[in-house]
Write an enzyme that holds these catalytic residues in place. Sequence first.
Site, PDB file in Angstrom:
ATOM      1  CG  ASN A   9      -1.754   1.271   1.423  1.00 45.99           C
ATOM      2  OD1 ASN A   9      -1.487   2.061   0.599  1.00 45.99           O
ATOM      3  ND2 ASN A   9      -2.415   1.116   2.568  1.00 45.99           N
ATOM      4  CE  LYS A  11      -0.037   3.333   4.939  1.00 49.58           C
ATOM      5  NZ  LYS A  11       0.051   3.153   6.230  1.00 49.58           N
ATOM      6  CG  HIS A  95      -5.621   1.977   5.176  1.00 45.92           C
ATOM      7  ND1 HIS A  95      -5.207   2.871   6.204  1.00 45.92           N
ATOM      8  CD2 HIS A  95      -4.618   0.898   5.081  1.00 45.92           C
ATOM      9  CE1 HIS A  95      -3.775   2.535   6.705  1.00 45.92           C
ATOM     10  NE2 HIS A  95      -3.535   1.576   6.051  1.00 45.92           N
ATOM     11  CD  GLU A  97      -2.391   5.545   6.746  1.00 43.77           C
ATOM     12  OE1 GLU A  97      -2.700   5.603   5.434  1.00 43.77           O
ATOM     13  OE2 GLU A  97      -1.554   4.904   7.293  1.00 43.77           O
ATOM     14  CD  GLU A 167      -3.330  -2.379   7.495  1.00 49.88           C
ATOM     15  OE1 GLU A 167      -2.134  -2.708   6.823  1.00 49.88           O
ATOM     16  OE2 GLU A 167      -3.970  -1.409   7.324  1.00 49.88           O
ATOM     17  N   GLY A 173       2.819   2.231  10.619  1.00 49.14           N
ATOM     18  CA  GLY A 173       3.863   3.275  10.712  1.00 49.14           C
ATOM     19  C   GLY A 173       4.467   3.754  11.841  1.00 49.14           C
ATOM     20  CB  SER A 213       5.536  -1.893  11.856  1.00 51.10           C
ATOM     21  OG  SER A 213       5.269  -0.572  12.266  1.00 51.10           O
TER      22      SER A 213
HETATM   23  P1  13P Z   1       3.415   0.277   7.539  1.00 53.35           P
HETATM   24  O1  13P Z   1       3.824  -0.950   6.850  1.00 53.35           O
HETATM   25  O2  13P Z   1       3.909   1.322   7.078  1.00 53.35           O
HETATM   26  O3  13P Z   1       3.398   0.226   8.978  1.00 53.35           O
HETATM   27  O4  13P Z   1       1.738   0.851   6.961  1.00 53.35           O
HETATM   28  C1  13P Z   1       0.781  -0.587   7.075  1.00 53.35           C
HETATM   29  C2  13P Z   1      -0.279  -0.141   6.411  1.00 53.35           C
HETATM   30  O5  13P Z   1      -1.062   0.950   6.827  1.00 53.35           O
HETATM   31  C3  13P Z   1      -0.832  -0.806   4.979  1.00 53.35           C
HETATM   32  O6  13P Z   1      -1.845  -0.627   4.773  1.00 53.35           O
END
Ligand code: 13P
Length: 250
Positions: A9, A11, A95, A97, A167, A173, A213
């Site tokens: 992903n 983003k 997601h 976010e 997740e 992150g 992560s």
């Molecule tokens: P990270 O791997 O950067 O922690 O992000 C995970 C994520 O949100 C994947 O959708």
Amino acid sequence: MRIPLIAGNWKMNKTIGEARAFARELHSLLPDHTAVQMLVCPPFTMLYELHGLLAEAGIQLGAQDLFWEDNGPYTGEISAAMLIDTGCSHVIIGHSERRQVIGETDAAVNKKLTAACRVGIIPILCIGETLEERKAGQAEKIVSKQMDLALQGLALEQGEKLVIAYEPIWAIGTGINASGQDAQQMSRFIRQLLVNKYGPAIAGSVRVLYGGSVKEDNIEEFMQQEDIDGALIGGASLNAASYANIVRLV
Ligand code: 13P
């Protein structure tokens, strides 16, 4: 048999030029034969451009969101059919976010999921708890509610047509991943919810991914778990070498 899925992903990252360079580099780094299904989810602006390049490397294309209507007066939105038109096979939905920053509700997630399934693009439904919820012993309750609301009214004839990404929000992150054991426990719980709703045959072929992560150092720990069928990777998927290494380790 659930084939492992390694999904990146991106983003809101990369330009078209950077995305092209990534696809070429990844193609040169990947092993000739891999039993892993690979997927990259770039921003909308790069989807069409990347489709051919990724396909040459045996990588599927996914989007990061969609809108539930097919077309019409919805300024700024993108439909499932439009995503298929760019070459997408998958779409990330719900997601954390989007839920936290954009304010996406469970009802919106349900409409998006329903639209994706209707049009025939495979949704990757994201669910997961906050740190406060985990500390309060509410993680399973939260995940169960998110699953319930997202999948409301959704008939599923084949488990292959749905992917769930667990997740935990505190792991995204932050560099602090869930332990393999905790991720397995939640993935088993998610599968049981799917068994209750769709029966064991369909539930047994839904892929459950872990995200938060994930990197080269910890992918093996997750892949050793019985109910974890792959990963949804943010940061580490932006670099072709680390994405390729993760695929190799799987
Ligand atoms: P990270 O791997 O950067 O922690 O992000 C995970 C994520 O949100 C994947 O959708």
